[in-house]
Design a protein around this motif. Sequence first.
Motif, short mmCIF file in Angstrom:
data_model
loop_
_atom_site.label_atom_id
_atom_site.label_comp_id
_atom_site.label_asym_id
_atom_site.label_seq_id
_atom_site.Cartn_x
_atom_site.Cartn_y
_atom_site.Cartn_z
N THR A 14 4.36 -10.27 -2.79
CA THR A 14 5.80 -9.96 -2.81
C THR A 14 6.62 -11.24 -2.92
O THR A 14 7.66 -11.26 -3.59
CB THR A 14 6.20 -9.14 -1.57
N PRO A 83 6.18 -5.35 0.72
CA PRO A 83 5.03 -4.56 0.30
C PRO A 83 5.19 -3.15 0.89
O PRO A 83 5.70 -3.01 2.00
CB PRO A 83 3.84 -5.29 0.92
N ILE A 84 4.78 -2.14 0.16
CA ILE A 84 4.84 -0.76 0.67
C ILE A 84 3.76 -0.60 1.75
O ILE A 84 2.60 -0.92 1.51
CB ILE A 84 4.59 0.27 -0.45
N TRP A 85 4.16 -0.13 2.92
CA TRP A 85 3.23 0.17 4.01
C TRP A 85 3.39 1.64 4.35
O TRP A 85 4.50 2.09 4.64
CB TRP A 85 3.54 -0.66 5.25
N THR A 112 6.19 -4.20 -3.78
CA THR A 112 4.90 -4.32 -4.42
C THR A 112 3.99 -3.31 -3.73
O THR A 112 4.21 -2.97 -2.56
CB THR A 112 4.32 -5.74 -4.29
N SER A 113 3.00 -2.84 -4.46
CA SER A 113 2.12 -1.83 -3.89
C SER A 113 0.82 -1.76 -4.65
O SER A 113 0.80 -1.93 -5.88
CB SER A 113 2.81 -0.46 -3.94
N THR A 116 1.02 3.00 -4.25
CA THR A 116 2.09 3.91 -3.86
C THR A 116 3.37 3.55 -4.60
O THR A 116 3.67 2.37 -4.77
CB THR A 116 2.34 3.80 -2.34
N ILE A 118 7.65 3.55 -5.21
CA ILE A 118 8.74 3.04 -4.37
C ILE A 118 9.77 4.11 -4.00
O ILE A 118 10.56 3.92 -3.08
CB ILE A 118 9.45 1.86 -5.07
N LEU A 139 9.69 -0.89 -8.39
CA LEU A 139 8.39 -1.41 -8.00
C LEU A 139 8.08 -2.57 -8.94
O LEU A 139 8.17 -2.43 -10.16
CB LEU A 139 7.33 -0.31 -8.14
N ASN A 141 5.20 -4.50 -9.68
CA ASN A 141 3.78 -4.85 -9.74
C ASN A 141 3.46 -5.66 -10.99
O ASN A 141 2.54 -6.45 -10.99
CB ASN A 141 2.90 -3.60 -9.69
#
Length: 149
Positions: A14, A83-85, A112-113, A116, A118, A139, A141
């Motif tokens: 990220t 980051p997606i959690w 960022t993921s 998954t 956003i 997102l 990426n």
Amino acid sequence: MKKLVAYYSASGVTARKAKDLASEVGADVYEIVPAQKYTSADLDWTNRKSRSTLEMRDPSSRPELAEKTTELSGYDTVYIGFPIWWGVAPRVINTFIENNDLAGKKIGIFATSGGTGISAAIKDLQKKYPDLDICGGKLLNGSVKGDIL
């Protein structure tokens, strides 16, 4: 119009995207740093007792930041990245938003993921902070081209 890219990065992915975005939109960069940095064990999402898992299971969790507040008065637009959690923003992002005055600012979200999308993260933040102008986001990426808003 002055812009700021504020981001939290667990592994550096990220952070790279935040710097790329800042370069694309002519923004300053600010790293959101937890008071207690996350270790590899803390980030082990497969461990039900890891720090990140416990935080994400508790919607009221607000990890402390190294810097309680950030000077945002000179910015019109703030991009917030993470980051997606568990499908949403890490709780440290909630701490950042709640500790700072973002009223009247245009807010863009980027993430960022590993798999998954956003949209759920953006909707979650819009629902939690209805008084803020969270305009959407993207997102990141792949390569970063232009503004995300």
